[in-house]
Structures are given as structure tokens and as C-alpha cells.
Design a protein around this motif. Structure first.
Motif, short mmCIF file in Angstrom:
data_model
loop_
_atom_site.label_atom_id
_atom_site.label_comp_id
_atom_site.label_asym_id
_atom_site.label_seq_id
_atom_site.Cartn_x
_atom_site.Cartn_y
_atom_site.Cartn_z
N VAL A 18 1.06 -1.20 0.08
CA VAL A 18 0.09 0.15 -0.05
C VAL A 18 0.98 1.21 -0.04
O VAL A 18 0.67 2.26 -0.81
CB VAL A 18 -1.04 0.07 1.19
CG1 VAL A 18 -1.79 1.38 1.18
CG2 VAL A 18 -1.75 -1.13 1.05
N LEU A 19 1.95 1.18 0.82
CA LEU A 19 2.82 2.36 0.63
C LEU A 19 3.40 2.66 -0.63
O LEU A 19 3.63 3.77 -1.16
CB LEU A 19 4.13 2.09 1.89
CG LEU A 19 3.81 2.57 3.29
CD1 LEU A 19 5.11 2.08 4.05
CD2 LEU A 19 3.93 3.95 3.21
N GLU A 20 3.71 1.71 -1.24
CA GLU A 20 4.35 1.85 -2.59
C GLU A 20 3.53 2.36 -3.25
O GLU A 20 3.80 3.20 -4.12
CB GLU A 20 4.87 0.42 -3.11
CG GLU A 20 6.08 -0.04 -2.34
CD GLU A 20 6.58 -1.71 -3.08
OE1 GLU A 20 7.86 -1.67 -2.80
OE2 GLU A 20 5.54 -2.11 -3.36
N ARG A 21 2.30 1.87 -3.47
CA ARG A 21 1.33 2.39 -4.36
C ARG A 21 0.98 3.72 -3.93
O ARG A 21 0.78 4.62 -4.91
CB ARG A 21 -0.09 1.69 -4.29
CG ARG A 21 -1.11 2.15 -5.17
CD ARG A 21 -0.89 1.98 -6.74
NE ARG A 21 -0.60 0.68 -7.11
CZ ARG A 21 -1.60 -0.14 -7.62
NH1 ARG A 21 -2.92 0.15 -7.67
NH2 ARG A 21 -1.17 -1.11 -7.98
N MET A 22 0.92 4.17 -2.74
CA MET A 22 0.78 5.67 -2.27
C MET A 22 1.79 6.50 -2.71
O MET A 22 1.61 7.60 -3.05
CB MET A 22 0.61 5.72 -0.73
CG MET A 22 -0.68 4.97 -0.12
SD MET A 22 -0.54 5.29 1.83
CE MET A 22 -0.96 7.10 1.97
N ALA A 23 3.06 6.01 -2.78
CA ALA A 23 4.25 6.64 -2.95
C ALA A 23 4.31 6.89 -4.68
O ALA A 23 5.18 7.49 -5.14
CB ALA A 23 5.31 6.37 -2.35
N GLY A 24 3.49 6.01 -5.22
CA GLY A 24 3.86 5.98 -6.86
C GLY A 24 5.02 5.11 -7.14
O GLY A 24 5.69 5.47 -8.49
N VAL A 25 5.74 4.26 -6.14
CA VAL A 25 6.95 3.61 -6.60
C VAL A 25 6.52 2.18 -6.81
O VAL A 25 7.44 1.43 -6.88
CB VAL A 25 7.85 3.82 -5.68
CG1 VAL A 25 8.43 5.20 -5.70
CG2 VAL A 25 7.51 3.43 -4.23
N HIS A 26 5.15 1.78 -6.81
CA HIS A 26 4.71 0.42 -6.87
C HIS A 26 5.32 -0.38 -8.34
O HIS A 26 5.04 0.37 -9.14
CB HIS A 26 3.33 0.04 -6.74
CG HIS A 26 2.85 -1.31 -6.94
ND1 HIS A 26 3.40 -2.10 -5.65
CD2 HIS A 26 2.17 -2.03 -7.80
CE1 HIS A 26 2.90 -3.27 -6.06
NE2 HIS A 26 2.17 -3.20 -7.23
N PRO A 27 6.33 -1.26 -8.14
CA PRO A 27 6.68 -1.64 -9.47
C PRO A 27 5.64 -2.39 -10.26
O PRO A 27 4.95 -2.95 -9.90
CB PRO A 27 8.01 -2.75 -9.07
CG PRO A 27 7.50 -2.98 -7.79
CD PRO A 27 6.71 -1.91 -7.00
#
Length: 496
Positions: free
Chosen positions: A467-476
Motif C-alpha cells: 500500500v505504501l508503494e502504491r501511495m508513493a507511486g513507486v509500486h513496481p
């Protein structure tokens, strides 16, 4: 016999050498380019040669063949030449798709195939680093810290910058560092942990973590520590509504908040993989729901789409938590004051109702209850479901097995048919839930009973990180799955 023995030994040594050659490649791809290689969801980062070979053997669950490490090495070498942007890439899937081309691994065809297949990430711009602050450093906080440190890669993604706690003693910093370094359930921290008492910092594998002592989240100025536009991960559970969590947003240097507990009111409860597409850039406060909700919702989502869920009951057999008493003592909640280490304790759970926040179509269709048991970690959810169409044990197990291997929810759902599996076997599992196929009950009618194990600490922390990765826009980017999963899907040979 002697000849067979020598042939077996030589073959193993050759495979082991191939795995050893992969390790520096995997490391460079990860640290320099943010590439996270995996095999059917098994990450290859920081793996030993034996662990890499074990991941290759896991591919037999999909087809009848073990993934050839020669092909994996060739793909990794080609990826390094391409130098694509950050991505999560399933090597087994790339090998499968390249087999359809019908070309050899010795020419330029592999590199051309990868350039075409991964065009989106080859041209991707480097991600903008996002600062992360952990507000609270308990069970989930420390595991999320471990994951953030392990995922730091090139440093262009999520960056753990600070931990906020209340000072508990004169040697508080040393004790916090020791709890990060050693864990009775999850084992030692993989790396080094250093403490600077004068600067109030912990350095873990090169990640410098500022420890901030504060009682009021609204009065912290994070910019004093060089932290800007941070995502604060509230692990305390002290505030679960918008009014309480907005205190973090009044601090200087904070842009968003993620709660690691079920949110109340209008706060979006996100179960990654199920409703994570609802995360918007304008969302300033989100919840990652609960460990139980994350364990059962992906399974329920898959079952509902394939069979339809009419009604159901969820019974969770949950390990005890810090909320309970070790021995009998006063507690505001009923029964939770009784000794957690000696008793099974019937209690309530909001997980069944919380499912509806991620799957609105199941609102009012599920009931739930819980039993706390004397184990420190790993829990079990029993789903008793009335479906809209009949199925058999073999049919629904084949569907769930294939879902765990090739469907978009494969990051969330694992499948096991180990006849001797017990709870401790699932400590450290990075999936949200593991379906125990041998325990499934289905007799050809509309009623089924599913048993879903879950590491209520580590598995949930992995969902929080996603979820953090998606919030930050860095979800691979995850390589798209091309094989649809049918409700009564047959075993699929997907490896060449």
C-alpha cells in the motif's frame, strides 16, 4: 549405482554454480536499477544459491518441469544489458513467453524480446524518493522497518527516515535498536544495526533512522531532520478516525498518513490487490485494514468472482497479541483479562464486516467471531461459505491453486497441500493468506469450508508495504498475466 551417484553430484554442482553466478547480477539489478526479480512470486533478492534453486524447483507446482537455471541466468544477463527502470519481474513468466517465440537463448532474440515485452519500464523515468516515518515501533512497526530497509534498493523509492516513539527509559534508544536487531518470532535482523546515542539515530544496513521522542504528533517539525512530504505510518492504533489521524497532517513535513489498523468512518480501508486501485493521489489518510481482513478478503474476492458468495461465516483462530494479559489481570474488554498464555479466549472480530469495505457486494453477507489461542504468531481463518453454484473439493482447490500461481492475486494468496503443515511452518510468509487445500471441505453442493493460514505479523506487514508503494507511486510494474484462471481450471503447464 556409483555412476548414477557421480552424475547426480555433478549435475547438482553445475546448478549450484549457475545460482552463484546469478547472485551478483540480481544484486546489481536491484541496487542500480530497482529491478526485483522473482520466480512465481518468490523474490530472489538476498537469496543464497540453495534458496535460488529451491525457487526454481517451486515451478513444478505449475507444470511438470523445473525452471532451467541456464535460462534464468540468460534472462538476468539480458536485463542488465537493457538496464530498464524499476519493476517487479517474474522470470518464470518471461521464460514462458519467450518459449512462444521459438528462438534460442544464444542470439539477440532474447534481448529484442525483453525490450519489446518490457517497453514500458525500459523507457521509465527513475522514481522520486518518498520519505517514510513510522509513528510507533511495536510488532508491526519493526517488521515494516525491516521490509523498508530490505527494499531500499537504489534509494529511489521508499526511504525510511524516522521513527517516532515515547521515551520509555534512559536507555530507550538502545532497547529500540535491540528489538529491531533480535526478534523471538522472526529471528535476527539480516544485517548490521548501529546506534548513535548523541544523535538519537539507528543505522541499519546503511539506512539512517532518526528516532524522535514526542507525545503530540501535531507538534513535530520533521523538516528539522531533512524530512519533507513524508508518509507517516501510524502503527499505534491510538487514533482510527479522520479527526485523530489528521493530527499527523498538522506536523511540518507530512503529506499523507497510513494507518495499520482498520479505519473508522469514511477512511478507505485498503486490502492491496483487491481494492488498491481505489487509492487516489488526493487521498491524505488511508487504512491498510487488519491482518485478518487482508488474509481473507483476497480469497473471498477470488471465490466470489468465480462461484459467487451467497452467505458465510468467518471464524478466526488468532494468536494472542499485546492487547491481552500474560496472566489474569484487569482488562477493559471481556475475557481478554484472562491469561493469554494459558487459555483459548473467545472474543469478537470486525474482520467479517470490514471485508465489505473492500468488497461492497458482500456487505451483510458475512458474520464473524474469533478465538485467541496461546501461540505468539500465525493465525487461521475458517471460511464456511454458501456459494451460488456447486463445486467439489478438487474443483475449488484447483481453482485456488492456479489463482495462487498465475492470477493477479498471486501476491496475496498462497496455496499449500503439505500433509504435515502446522502453524509455525507459515512464520515469515509474505503472502496475506495461505489456503490449506488438504483441509478444504466441499462435497459437490453449494457449501464449502476453506482453511486459510496467515502470518498475522509478517504477512500483514508485506501488505502494508505494498500500500505504501502504491501511495508513493513507486509500486513496481508486475508482468501481466496472460493465462486466465477458470473456476474449475485444470493444471496448466506454463514452463518451457
Amino acid at each position: 549405482m556409483s555412476t548414477l551417484y557421480e552424475a547426480s553430484r555433478i549435475e547438482w554442482a553445475e546448478r549450484e554454480e549457475l545460482a552463484e553466478r546469478m547472485i551478483p547480477l540480481i544484486g546489481r539489478l536491484y541496487r542500480q536499477h530497482g529491478i526485483v526479480p522473482s520466480i512465481l512470486g518468490r523474490r530472489l533478492i538476498n537469496c543464497s544459491p540453495l534458496e535460488i534453486l529451491k525457487a526454481h524447483r517451486f515451478t513444478r507446482k505449475v507444470g511438470d518441469q523445473v525452471l532451467d537455471p541456464v535460462k534464468t541466468l540468460a534472462v538476468l544477463e539480458a536485463l542488465e544489458r537493457l538496464a530498464p527502470g524499476p519493476a517487479s519481474l517474474d522470470i518464470a513468466r518471461l521464460v514462458t513467453e519467450f518459449a512462444k517465440v521459438g528462438a534460442s537463448y544464444g542470439g539477440r532474440e532474447l534481448e529484442q524480446f525483453l525490450r519489446s515485452e518490457l517497453a514500458e519500464v525500459v523507457a521509465a523515468e527513475p522514481a522520486t524518493p518518498t520519505d517514510v516515518v513510522l509513528y510507533g515501533f511495536g510488532r508491526i512497526g519493526r517488521l515494516v522497518a525491516r521490509l523498508l530497509i530490505a527494499h531500499q534498493g537504489s534509494g529511489d523509492g521508499l526511504r525510511l527516515r524516522a521513527v517516532v516513539v515515547r521515551r520509555g527509559s534512559d536507555d530507550d534508544l538502545l532497547k529500540r535498536a535491540e528489538l529491531l536487531k533480535r526478534d523471538s518470532v522472526h529471528g535476527p535482523f539480516q544485517g548490521t544495526v548501529e546506534v548513535d546515542e548523541e544523535a538519537n539515530t539507528i543505522r541499519a544496513n546503511g539506512t539512517l533512522i532518526q528516532v524522535i521522542y514526542a507525545n503530540d504528533p501535531a507538534k513535530i517539525d520533521y523538516t528539522e531532520y531533512g524530512i519533507h512530504n513524508a508518509i507517516v505510518v501510524d502503527n499505534t492504533g491510538r487514533w482510527r478516525d479522520e479527526e485523530g489521524l489528521e493530527q499527523h497532517l498538522r506536523a511540518t513535513g507530512v503529506s499523507r498518513v497510513l494507518l495499520t489498523a482498520p479505519g473508522k468512518g469514511d477512511i478507505k480501508n485498503i486490502v492491496f490487490g483487491v481494492n488498491s486501485d481505489e487509492i487516489a493521489d488526493t487521498d491524505r489518510i488511508l487504512s491498510a485494514a487488519s491482518c485478518t481482513t487482508n488474509a481473507i478478503t483476497p480469497v473471498l474476492a477470488a471465490i466470489d468472482e468465480a462461484y459467487g458468495v451467497d452467505r458465510g461465516h468467518v471464524e478466526t483462530v488468532h494468536s494472542f497479541t499485546n492487547d491481552q494479559n500474560l496472566i489474569d489481570n484487569f482488562h477493559q474488554g471481556s475475557r481478554r483479562g484472562r491469561a493469554a498464555s494459558l487459555n483459548m479466549v473467545i472474543t469478537e472480530t470486525g474482520a467479517a464486516k470490514a471485508v465489505a469495505k473492500a468488497l461492497p457486494q458482500l456487505k451483510g453477507r458475512l458474520t464473524g467471531s474469533a478465538i485467541r489461542v496461546p501461540t505468539p504468531n500465525v493465525s487461521l481463518a475458517i471460511l464456511n461459505l454458501d456459494l451460488k453454484r456447486a463445486t467439489t473439493k478438487d474443483g475449488i482447490n484447483a481453482f485456488l491453486r492456479q489463482t495462487s500461481l498465475t492470477a493477479p492475486l498471486r501476491q496475496q494468496i498462497e496455496y499449500s497441500e503439505n500433509p504435515d503443515a502446522v502453524s509455525t511452518d507459515f512464520v515469515g510468509t509474505n503472502r496475506a493468506g495461505i489456503v490449506d487445500g488438504l483441509a478444504t471441505i466441499a462435497d459437490g453442493d453449494e457449501n464449502v469450508v476453506l482453511y486459510v493460514w496467515y502470518d498475522n505479523e509478517f504477512g500483514y506487514s508485506g501488505q502494508v508495504l505494498r500500500v505504501l508503494e502504491r501511495m508513493a507511486g513507486v509500486h513496481p510494474m508486475i508482468l501481466p498475466v496472460r493465462q486466465p484462471v477458470a473456476a474449475e481450471g485444470a493444471r496448466e503447464a506454463v514452463l518451457a
